[in-house]
Design an enzyme around this catalytic site. Structure first.
Site, PDB file in Angstrom:
ATOM      1  N   HIS A   1      24.486  48.003  27.124  1.00  9.35           N
ATOM      2  CA  HIS A   1      25.040  46.815  28.155  1.00  9.35           C
ATOM      3  C   HIS A   1      25.774  47.757  29.557  1.00  9.35           C
ATOM      4  CE1 HIS A   1      28.751  48.553  26.753  1.00  9.35           C
ATOM      5  NE2 HIS A   1      29.226  48.140  27.624  1.00  9.35           N
TER       6      HIS A   1
HETATM    7  C1  UD1 Z   1      32.699  44.716  30.030  1.00  8.45           C
HETATM    8  C2  UD1 Z   1      33.552  46.495  29.932  1.00  8.45           C
HETATM    9  C3  UD1 Z   1      32.872  47.349  29.169  1.00  8.45           C
HETATM   10  C4  UD1 Z   1      32.894  46.895  28.242  1.00  8.45           C
HETATM   11  C5  UD1 Z   1      31.583  45.961  27.926  1.00  8.45           C
HETATM   12  C6  UD1 Z   1      31.902  45.098  26.018  1.00  8.45           C
HETATM   13  C7  UD1 Z   1      34.716  46.681  31.934  1.00  8.45           C
HETATM   14  C8  UD1 Z   1      34.582  47.124  33.403  1.00  8.45           C
HETATM   15  N1  UD1 Z   1      33.144  46.950  31.729  1.00  8.45           N
HETATM   16  O1  UD1 Z   1      32.017  45.309  30.461  1.00  8.45           O
HETATM   17  O2  UD1 Z   1      33.815  48.099  28.877  1.00  8.45           O
HETATM   18  O3  UD1 Z   1      32.132  47.896  27.043  1.00  8.45           O
HETATM   19  O4  UD1 Z   1      32.622  44.663  28.345  1.00  8.45           O
HETATM   20  O5  UD1 Z   1      31.358  43.846  26.104  1.00  8.45           O
HETATM   21  O6  UD1 Z   1      35.316  46.028  31.884  1.00  8.45           O
HETATM   22  N2  UD1 Z   1      29.787  37.435  30.931  1.00  8.45           N
HETATM   23  C9  UD1 Z   1      30.016  36.406  29.270  1.00  8.45           C
HETATM   24  N3  UD1 Z   1      30.613  36.022  28.475  1.00  8.45           N
HETATM   25  C10 UD1 Z   1      32.029  36.423  27.984  1.00  8.45           C
HETATM   26  C11 UD1 Z   1      31.837  37.785  29.442  1.00  8.45           C
HETATM   27  C12 UD1 Z   1      30.825  38.102  29.901  1.00  8.45           C
HETATM   28  O7  UD1 Z   1      28.634  35.468  29.486  1.00  8.45           O
HETATM   29  O8  UD1 Z   1      32.460  36.447  27.323  1.00  8.45           O
HETATM   30  C13 UD1 Z   1      28.979  37.480  31.118  1.00  8.45           C
HETATM   31  C14 UD1 Z   1      29.637  38.029  32.904  1.00  8.45           C
HETATM   32  O9  UD1 Z   1      29.614  36.814  33.402  1.00  8.45           O
HETATM   33  C15 UD1 Z   1      28.765  38.476  33.286  1.00  8.45           C
HETATM   34  C16 UD1 Z   1      28.324  40.000  31.669  1.00  8.45           C
HETATM   35  O10 UD1 Z   1      28.987  38.973  31.206  1.00  8.45           O
HETATM   36  O11 UD1 Z   1      27.984  38.100  33.864  1.00  8.45           O
HETATM   37  C17 UD1 Z   1      29.437  41.682  32.420  1.00  8.45           C
HETATM   38  O12 UD1 Z   1      30.925  40.692  31.118  1.00  8.45           O
HETATM   39  P1  UD1 Z   1      31.836  41.912  32.447  1.00  8.45           P
HETATM   40  O13 UD1 Z   1      32.608  41.177  31.612  1.00  8.45           O
HETATM   41  O14 UD1 Z   1      32.398  41.943  34.272  1.00  8.45           O
HETATM   42  O15 UD1 Z   1      31.218  43.535  31.792  1.00  8.45           O
HETATM   43  P2  UD1 Z   1      30.909  44.040  30.899  1.00  8.45           P
HETATM   44  O16 UD1 Z   1      29.290  43.713  30.957  1.00  8.45           O
HETATM   45  O17 UD1 Z   1      30.978  42.974  29.158  1.00  8.45           O
END
Ligand code: UD1
Length: 364
Positions: A209
């Protein structure tokens, strides 16, 4: 004395669960600390958040800031605005943050600016890789932290090097491992076990991820092809993070022995890891869990902030070039993977040590 416990994203929930359990136990014995659970809403799906609360018995958050997705700056600012408003209306005596996600950094800065002391669980670890948002979060959080609860001697040394005095460092162990040991007897075979026809120690678990590994669809596809070919026909279970799902929509022709599935709940995911032949991952937390379960782990990153998973545990750093995996798989299939041991103080009692230290800090 009211302590804020901040939880925002998936890897926070298992870290906070053990501290909540410990503070509740102390309360029964007359402990003076209370807590307020603040969910920032950085992760909000059932898959990424709700199922962890339910399975780990974490109570409903007292406050949900409902900040949701966005760019790094959007998430940071939304969390800061929400948490600042809460602290201005109802201040706490201390803000406890865990891990290295955006919520960790945003709440630590906000609290410290309002003169509320900050405690950082998992403080002091460093990858020295500034392309990772998590590394920036770690360094910034630690620069405004008063009390550090650390997982390793390396973290203690990193902090000492930046001038943090010994009396602010509490080497307590690993709360994520508390939760794993606590739930060891509750791990659950997922339905996909029968659907795919998995058998013990005969399949791999894959998680990817990190933006560097998954944001470019062609890179992700190359890595998956290399993994699919390298595992000698074994099944690879890949619970797909939403960030990776976006890139996967754009690629075709992936190996048929890779089984794509939704993010797994905690008990099912760790069941899969426990019984796997090996784990291939770019997560940090999973390298710790694999170490404790004695499962061979290959990390698709160039650096790690958790060196003890390599020097003591079952993890190896492969790098991000997909071709680099081959010699590691050779070693695994030859039955020559190191056995590994458990790092110091990863013994299931870290939450209790943290709560005892907080009592000494706040109730003296
Ligand atoms: C975040 C953390 C990372 C952790 C990871 C675990 C930061 C900088 N990064 O990264 O350290 O290892 O979480 O998952 O804080 N999304 C969903 N549903 C959700 C949450 C997110 O669909 O419940 C989507 C968002 O819209 C986005 C993508 O997932 O498009 C990434 O989510 P984001 O929270 O920005 O960062 P992660 O890559 O998950």
């Amino acid at each position: 004395m009211l302590v804020d416990f901040i939880a925002g994203a998936r890897p926070n929930f298992m870290k906070i669960a053990s501290i909540i359990r410990a503070i509740n136990s102390r309360k029964i014995e007359g402990g003076k600390l209370s807590y307020r659970l603040v969910h920032t809403g950085q992760h909000y799906d059932e898959n990424m958040s709700g199922s962890f609360f339910a399975q780990l018995g974490i109570p409903e958050p007292d406050v949900n800031l409902e900040t949701g997705s966005g760019t790094q700056a959007e998430q940071t600012s939304a969390i800061m605005l929400g948490y600042e408003k809460l602290l201005m209306e109802a201040p706490s005596s201390l803000c406890l943050v865990v891990g290295d996600v955006t919520s960790t950094m945003a709440c630590a800065i906000t609290a410290q600016k309002l003169c509320i002391p900050v405690a950082h669980v998992e403080g002091g670890i460093r990858s020295d890789d500034w392309t990772m948002p998590e590394e920036i979060n770690r360094v910034v959080t630690d620069s405004v932290t008063n009390y550090f609860f650390t997982t390793s001697e390396t973290a203690n040394e990193n902090l000492a090097r930046t001038g943090v005095s010994e009396d602010r460092i509490f080497f307590v162990g690993n709360t994520m491992i508390d939760t794993l040991l606590d739930n060891a007897d509750r791990l659950k075979k997922p339905d996909l076990w029968e659907d795919i026809g998995l058998s013990e120690k005969d399949y791999f678990v894959l998680t990817l991820h990190r933006p560097g590994n998954v944001d470019r669809p062609d890179n992700l596809a190359d890595a998956l092809r290399s993994i699919g070919e390298g595992v000698r026909g074994k099944a690879v279970v890949f619970p797909v993070h939403p960030r990776s799902a976006k890139s996967l929509e754009e690629v075709e022709g992936l190996p048929e022995n890779i089984f794509f599935t939704d993010p797994q709940p905690y008990l099912e995911f760790n069941f899969l890891v426990k019984h796997a032949k090996g784990v291939i991952t770019d997560s940090g937390g999973i390298t710790e869990e694999a170490t404790v379960m004695g499962v061979p782990c290959m990390t698709l990153r160039d650096t790690t902030e958790r060196p003890e998973t390599i020097t003591v545990g079952t993890n190896e750093l492969v790098g991000t070039d997909p071709d680099a995996l081959s010699p590691f798989l050779d070693r695994l299939f030859a039955g020559e993977w190191k056995k590994g041991a458990i790092p110091e103080k990863w013994d299931g009692k870290t939450g209790e040590r943290i709560v005892a230290s907080l009592e000494r800090i706040l109730c003296r």
